[in-house]
Write an enzyme that holds these catalytic residues in place. Structure first.
Site, mmCIF file in Angstrom:
data_model
loop_
_atom_site.group_PDB
_atom_site.id
_atom_site.type_symbol
_atom_site.label_atom_id
_atom_site.label_comp_id
_atom_site.label_asym_id
_atom_site.label_seq_id
_atom_site.Cartn_x
_atom_site.Cartn_y
_atom_site.Cartn_z
ATOM 1 N N GLU A 115 -11.586 -39.660 -51.638
ATOM 2 C CA GLU A 115 -12.815 -40.431 -51.424
ATOM 3 C C GLU A 115 -12.650 -41.815 -52.024
ATOM 4 O OE1 GLU A 115 -16.609 -38.112 -51.604
ATOM 5 O OE2 GLU A 115 -15.484 -37.164 -53.218
ATOM 6 N N HIS A 151 -20.823 -28.235 -45.648
ATOM 7 C CA HIS A 151 -20.831 -29.063 -44.428
ATOM 8 C C HIS A 151 -19.439 -29.270 -43.834
ATOM 9 C CE1 HIS A 151 -20.053 -32.431 -47.211
ATOM 10 N NE2 HIS A 151 -19.604 -33.093 -46.166
ATOM 11 N N ASP A 178 -17.643 -29.874 -57.684
ATOM 12 C CA ASP A 178 -18.280 -30.594 -56.574
ATOM 13 C C ASP A 178 -17.480 -30.441 -55.276
ATOM 14 O OD1 ASP A 178 -20.271 -32.352 -55.527
ATOM 15 O OD2 ASP A 178 -18.891 -34.038 -55.672
ATOM 16 N N LYS A 189 -12.323 -39.262 -56.631
ATOM 17 C CA LYS A 189 -13.192 -40.385 -56.260
ATOM 18 C C LYS A 189 -12.477 -41.681 -56.646
ATOM 19 C CE LYS A 189 -17.391 -37.747 -56.303
ATOM 20 N NZ LYS A 189 -17.206 -37.015 -55.077
ATOM 21 N N HIS A 204 -15.549 -27.120 -50.646
ATOM 22 C CA HIS A 204 -14.856 -27.675 -49.486
ATOM 23 C C HIS A 204 -13.362 -27.330 -49.447
ATOM 24 C CE1 HIS A 204 -18.614 -29.628 -49.140
ATOM 25 N NE2 HIS A 204 -18.356 -30.678 -49.883
#
Ligand code: BG6
Length: 490
Positions: free
Chosen positions: A213, A175, A232, A337, A237
């Site tokens: 994030e 995405h 991930d 994260k 990405h």
């Protein structure tokens, strides 16, 4: 008006009850409806194990729009959107269930199947679709990431899907490729002569890519723990961003040409193995800490966690590209994260100035740099050195920032959600914003070596407090090269 080329289609969403469908796909489709980018007879068919009838599905969809679209529902638009919605109850483990689609799907229109489900179901879904011939040459399939969790498993999945759909029919989503700021990288590099002529090893010192994030695991601990931040985020990405930043000017903007250039970069990534892994990578896991003055649990204290988990929630990697264009220019990647803020950026540092009029006391002139803010607060900052105004006959210098802000410069324009763009591109049959099988496999090959080397070396997993920028070793990795991470202000 909708795109002329965009003929009506049936969009079948496998995983209609899931988070992706409700949080992203439905709101994006609704926005496409508002923008009149979906033509008249297009239909949306939710598929799932739920025993919903059409009316119930419509109710669920309305709820998702209210919750995630966040703007008031327009009655006229909703009426049109609602008329497109259907539901089909299918358990993808039962191949005979796919027969039910026959009652809904029209063989005259092209069918786009969206697999918003775990990767271990992809093979089964394809088998079901194949059995009832929902894979004719005009039909398409959109695969959500992750596709595999290693080169081997990714090949297995691609092979299973490949039995029923050709490469031209397969749209693999990352995405990030649909984000406006990533699309703008092409414009920035290839349509601006000041950048085009300086985007190379002669002028660039190094490049940093940060995807920070603020969120933690958000109730998907069991899933995430088997994956970790490297698989991930880096495998897809960050490597995609890197390949676009580093790719040479393509001959044209056709899908195959762009993919070829990106693949060249992915194949030139210098292998990281057990000999250099501890120098070139840092892996961390968040421990208890504070974010916005709120106490956050550590990763191993999240709901459903296993206390002994060694999974990384932060990773920093120094990447070298063995190509004539980039040799000697390191790319530093970091993502994690529970960092202090949500912020993604690319920081491009130019080489230090070296000329005869630079006085000795001017040694620490800051490097020119371009910071591309990918999200949020999308924009670009260019940092230059400027004379401090005044009567002093000696030049006194100060770093200044030339800011460009999307919100200010394009006041009346909306930044589209990436899923909105990607759904539209797929309906038009344009694959350039989707990842090819070769790219996915080249990325996995490089990532596999990193993950296997961590295992072989029993590499240290360092703790960092939630709300900080990761383990101290991440800062040290750059300091060892006489550099620092770009200072991101929280
Ligand atoms: C997904 C990852 O692909 O991207 C998530 O699986 C991550 O773990 C998300 O949170 C980040 O996407 P964005 O668009 O919010 O930066």
């Amino acid at each position: 008006m909708f795109y002329k080329k965009n003929l009506a289609y049936d969009l079948v969403i496998f995983g209609a009850k899931g988070d992706l469908s409700n949080r992203k796909l439905i709101p994006s489709l609704y926005q496409l409806e508002i923008s009149e980018k979906i033509c008249k007879n297009t239909r949306i068919i939710g598929v799932g194990r739920a025993e919903w009838n059409r009316k119930e599905y419509i109710k669920i969809v309305k709820h998702s729009i209210k919750k995630f679209f966040k703007k008031k529902i327009n009655k006229k638009v909703w009426k049109q959107f609602k008329s497109r919605l259907y539901f089909c109850n299918i358990d993808v483990n039962k191949i005979s269930n796919f027969y039910k689609l026959k009652k809904i799907l029209s063989k005259k229109k092209k069918i786009i199947h969206y697999f918003a489900m775990p990767q271990n179901t992809f093979g089964k879904i394809c088998k079901g679709l194949g059995k009832y011939h929902f894979n004719s040459s005009q039909d398409r399939v959109i695969l959500e990431k992750p596709i595999g969790n290693s080169l081997k498993t990714s090949k297995e999945i691609n092979n299973k899907v490949g039995k029923y759909f050709t490469e031209k029919q397969i749209f693999r989503i990352d995405h990030y490729l649909g984000k406006e700021t990533i699309l703008n990288l092409i414009a920035l590099k290839f349509y601006n002569s000041i950048f085009f002529n300086n985007w190379n090893k002669k002028t660039i010192d190094h490049i940093q890519i940060t995807v920070a994030e603020k969120i933690g695991i958000e109730g998907r601990w069991g899933y995430f723990d088997k994956i970790g931040q490297t698989r991930d985020m880096i495998q897809n990405h960050l490597l995609q961003i890197l390949s676009i930043i580093a790719m040479s000017p393509p001959q044209d903007l056709k899908t195959q040409t762009i993919r070829k250039e990106k693949l060249k970069i992915l194949k030139s990534l210098r292998k990281i193995d057990y000999k250099n892994i501890d120098l070139l990578t840092v892996r961390g896991q968040y421990s208890e800490g504070f974010l916005n003055n709120k106490k956050m649990p550590g990763y191993i204290n999240e709901i459903g966690a296993i206390k002994t988990s060694q999974t990384e929630t932060f990773v920093a990697i120094k990447v070298n590209i063995d190509s004539p264009e980039w040799i000697g220019v390191p790319f530093y990647l970091r993502t994690g994260k529970r960092l202090p803020i949500k912020h993604s950026e690319i920081a491009i540092y130019f080489k230090p100035m070296n000329n005869h009029i630079i006085r000795k006391d001017m040694k620490n002139i800051p490097l020119n740099k371009i910071v591309i803010r990918l999200q949020p607060n999308e924009g670009i900052d260019i940092f230059l050195v400027n004379k401090i105004p005044g009567l002093d006959s000696n030049y006194k210098l100060k770093e200044i920032k030339l800011p460009f802000d999307y919100k200010k410069s394009f006041k009346n324009l909306r930044l589209c959600d990436s899923y909105e763009r990607l759904l539209l591109e797929c309906s038009l049959g344009i694959q350039s914003l989707f990842v090819s099988r070769k790219e996915i496999e080249a990325s996995w090959e490089w990532i596999d070596s990193i993950i296997n080397s961590w295992i072989k070396n029993k590499s240290k997993l360092e703790l960092y407090q939630a709300g900080t920028w990761g383990p101290e070793s991440s800062e040290k990795m750059l300091r060892n090269d006489h550099r620092n991470w770009n200072n991101i202000v929280s």
